[in-house]
Write an enzyme that holds these catalytic residues in place. Structure first.
Site, PDB file in Angstrom:
ATOM      1  N   GLY A 177       0.518  -5.492  -3.241  1.00  0.00           N
ATOM      2  CA  GLY A 177       0.053  -5.599  -4.627  1.00  0.00           C
ATOM      3  C   GLY A 177      -0.922  -4.487  -4.992  1.00  0.00           C
ATOM      4  O   GLY A 177      -1.638  -4.574  -5.991  1.00  0.00           O
ATOM      5  N   HIS A 222      -5.380   3.170   2.615  1.00  0.00           N
ATOM      6  CA  HIS A 222      -4.733   2.130   3.421  1.00  0.00           C
ATOM      7  C   HIS A 222      -5.396   2.021   4.791  1.00  0.00           C
ATOM      8  O   HIS A 222      -4.912   1.303   5.658  1.00  0.00           O
ATOM      9  CB  HIS A 222      -3.250   2.465   3.625  1.00  0.00           C
ATOM     10  CG  HIS A 222      -2.392   2.240   2.396  1.00  0.00           C
ATOM     11  ND1 HIS A 222      -2.368   1.050   1.717  1.00  0.00           N
ATOM     12  CD2 HIS A 222      -1.502   3.044   1.761  1.00  0.00           C
ATOM     13  CE1 HIS A 222      -1.501   1.129   0.709  1.00  0.00           C
ATOM     14  NE2 HIS A 222      -0.975   2.334   0.706  1.00  0.00           N
ATOM     15  N   SER A 243       9.046  -6.904   0.947  1.00  0.00           N
ATOM     16  CA  SER A 243       8.767  -5.837  -0.016  1.00  0.00           C
ATOM     17  C   SER A 243       8.814  -4.461   0.668  1.00  0.00           C
ATOM     18  O   SER A 243       9.384  -3.493   0.136  1.00  0.00           O
ATOM     19  CB  SER A 243       7.388  -6.082  -0.646  1.00  0.00           C
ATOM     20  OG  SER A 243       7.121  -5.152  -1.642  1.00  0.00           O
ATOM     21  N   ARG A 281       9.195  -3.887  -8.381  1.00  0.00           N
ATOM     22  CA  ARG A 281      10.449  -4.569  -8.076  1.00  0.00           C
ATOM     23  C   ARG A 281      10.401  -5.953  -8.699  1.00  0.00           C
ATOM     24  O   ARG A 281      10.204  -6.094  -9.887  1.00  0.00           O
ATOM     25  CB  ARG A 281      10.653  -4.580  -6.542  1.00  0.00           C
ATOM     26  CG  ARG A 281      12.102  -4.722  -6.084  1.00  0.00           C
ATOM     27  CD  ARG A 281      12.191  -4.687  -4.555  1.00  0.00           C
ATOM     28  NE  ARG A 281      11.423  -5.737  -3.933  1.00  0.00           N
ATOM     29  CZ  ARG A 281      11.894  -6.949  -3.609  1.00  0.00           C
ATOM     30  NH1 ARG A 281      13.145  -7.238  -3.825  1.00  0.00           N
ATOM     31  NH2 ARG A 281      11.109  -7.868  -3.048  1.00  0.00           N
TER      32      ARG A 281
HETATM   33  P1  A3P Z   1       8.015  -6.853  -4.515  1.00  0.00           P
HETATM   34  O1  A3P Z   1       8.650  -5.812  -3.674  1.00  0.00           O
HETATM   35  O2  A3P Z   1       7.918  -8.174  -3.828  1.00  0.00           O
HETATM   36  O3  A3P Z   1       8.603  -6.963  -5.865  1.00  0.00           O
HETATM   37  P2  A3P Z   1       2.296  -2.212  -3.437  1.00  0.00           P
HETATM   38  O4  A3P Z   1       1.872  -1.928  -4.814  1.00  0.00           O
HETATM   39  O5  A3P Z   1       1.153  -2.570  -2.519  1.00  0.00           O
HETATM   40  O6  A3P Z   1       3.158  -1.155  -2.912  1.00  0.00           O
HETATM   41  O7  A3P Z   1       3.131  -3.570  -3.506  1.00  0.00           O
HETATM   42  C1  A3P Z   1       4.364  -3.571  -4.153  1.00  0.00           C
HETATM   43  C2  A3P Z   1       4.669  -4.964  -4.628  1.00  0.00           C
HETATM   44  O8  A3P Z   1       3.863  -5.272  -5.773  1.00  0.00           O
HETATM   45  C3  A3P Z   1       6.113  -5.072  -5.092  1.00  0.00           C
HETATM   46  O9  A3P Z   1       6.499  -6.413  -4.781  1.00  0.00           O
HETATM   47  C4  A3P Z   1       6.002  -4.827  -6.582  1.00  0.00           C
HETATM   48  O10 A3P Z   1       7.082  -5.341  -7.328  1.00  0.00           O
HETATM   49  C5  A3P Z   1       4.705  -5.559  -6.893  1.00  0.00           C
HETATM   50  N1  A3P Z   1       4.043  -5.067  -8.095  1.00  0.00           N
HETATM   51  C6  A3P Z   1       3.905  -3.775  -8.508  1.00  0.00           C
HETATM   52  N2  A3P Z   1       3.236  -3.731  -9.675  1.00  0.00           N
HETATM   53  C7  A3P Z   1       2.945  -5.007 -10.004  1.00  0.00           C
HETATM   54  C8  A3P Z   1       2.279  -5.614 -11.128  1.00  0.00           C
HETATM   55  N3  A3P Z   1       1.807  -4.887 -12.111  1.00  0.00           N
HETATM   56  N4  A3P Z   1       2.171  -6.960 -11.134  1.00  0.00           N
HETATM   57  C9  A3P Z   1       2.660  -7.716 -10.132  1.00  0.00           C
HETATM   58  N5  A3P Z   1       3.302  -7.209  -9.057  1.00  0.00           N
HETATM   59  C10 A3P Z   1       3.442  -5.872  -8.985  1.00  0.00           C
END
Ligand code: A3P
Length: 316
Positions: free
Chosen positions: A65, A128, A158, A280
């Site tokens: 997230g 990270h 994810s 996603r």
């Molecule tokens: P999913 O792959 O389960 O859809 P990170 O940003 O740490 O790379 O994490 C990516 C995850 O956060 C993905 O999850 C993505 O869809 C979700 N994500 C990205 N932007 C978001 C937002 N604005 N609100 C909620 N979830 C979000």
């Protein structure tokens, strides 16, 4: 980097334990796994970064997230984030990656001693890096740390989708989910082991709640307004009106960001990754669409064992 430094780094990398990961290798440095192109910048940032008391540092393991928080934190911190005029919102023209520079992916990627003197305070950064590897000044200065994490099962799913999309764009075969799962369970995960990463920040947040705001993706999904309000207070930028919170939550929502031109067609210049891959499904429990009962049991058991006695769980 000078050629002698490159030689030294290659020699060091060659001595580190390595494991395959989505078509490449990860190297273990000081207990955590790295892709080789992030190693030298992580080492440089870890030794050289000087935090200021009013910096804000977003920290996370990948796919928990972070992108959501990369949108929310600048929107809370930037006065234009609360105005009624949506046309001035920086998110319209910038993917969230561009609003908080990453220490290892951007700031220290070219130069181990970058000149940050022109950055306007309060500075926002992300990393990270696991807690033990954070630059000492982040731990000891007055800067604030925001950590976001997520159920390991959804984090794994994810990651699998993201990494396989990224390598597919480079013509590399996808890594079968079953193999990737075994690797994740063994702790081989970039910037991880995942559970150690989470525990490091969790334990520190219990000792210093005024320093580290520990957030969960699931809590954000359940009560985005409540969580964003808490975060704004932690960052010293409380909201005066409910409308302001609603504005921030809406501007940073997945539905909105996913459909912005920049995020649909832009490419991250530092990583060469299409911005669209960062958005996603964004749901809690997507693992149910991919896991067998055996996978669920195995990862739940590892998580329960790792987190035992820490007070941390993801609600099973
Ligand atoms: P999913 O792959 O389960 O859809 P990170 O940003 O740490 O790379 O994490 C990516 C995850 O956060 C993905 O999850 C993505 O869809 C979700 N994500 C990205 N932007 C978001 C937002 N604005 N609100 C909620 N979830 C979000």
């Amino acid at each position: 980097m000078e050629s002698s430094s490159v030689d030294k780094l290659s020699a060091l990398i060659n001595e580190l334990p390595k494991q395959p990961w989505y078509g490449a290798d990860l190297y273990n440095w000081k207990g955590f796994w790295y892709r080789p192109h992030h190693l030298s910048s992580t080492m440089a940032a870890s030794s050289n970064f000087q935090a200021k008391d009013d910096d804000v540092i977003l920290t996370s393991s990948m796919k928990t997230g972070t992108t959501w928080m990369k949108a929310i934190i600048p929107t809370i911190m930037n006065p234009v984030g609360r105005t009624d005029d949506d046309s001035v919102d920086p998110l319209l023209k910038h993917h969230p990656n561009e609003l908080i520079p990453s220490l290892e992916i951007q700031v220290y990627s070219v130069n181990p001693h970058p000149d940050l003197s022109n950055m306007v305070s309060p500075r926002l950064f992300r990393t990270h890096m696991a807690y033990p590897l954070l630059p000492e000044s982040i731990k000891t200065s007055g800067c604030k740390i925001v950590y976001i994490t997520r159920d390991p099962k959804d984090t794994f799913v994810s990651t699998c989708h993201f990494m396989n999309s990224v390598i597919a764009a480079r013509g590399v075969e996808p890594w079968p989910m079953s193999e990737a799962f075994e690797s994740f369970c063994k702790g081989v995960h970039t910037f991880g082991p995942f559970h150690d990463h989470v525990l490091g920040y969790w334990k520190e947040s219990l000792k210093r709640p005024e320093k580290i705001c520990f957030m969960r993706y699931e809590d954000m999904k359940k009560d985005p307004k409540g969580e964003v309000k808490k975060l704004a207070c932690f960052l010293g930028r409380p909201f005066e009106k409910d409308q302001e919170v609603e504005k921030v939550v809406w501007r940073c929502s997945l539905e909105r960001l996913k459909n912005l031109e920049m995020n649909q067609h832009g490419v991250d210049p530092w990583l060469g990754i299409d911005y669209k891959h960062y958005f996603r499904r964004g749901i809690v429990g997507d693992w149910k669409n991919h896991f067998t009962d055996e996978m669920k049991e195995k990862l739940n058991q590892i998580t329960a064992m790792k987190f035992e006695g820490s007070g941390l769980d993801f609600g099973y």
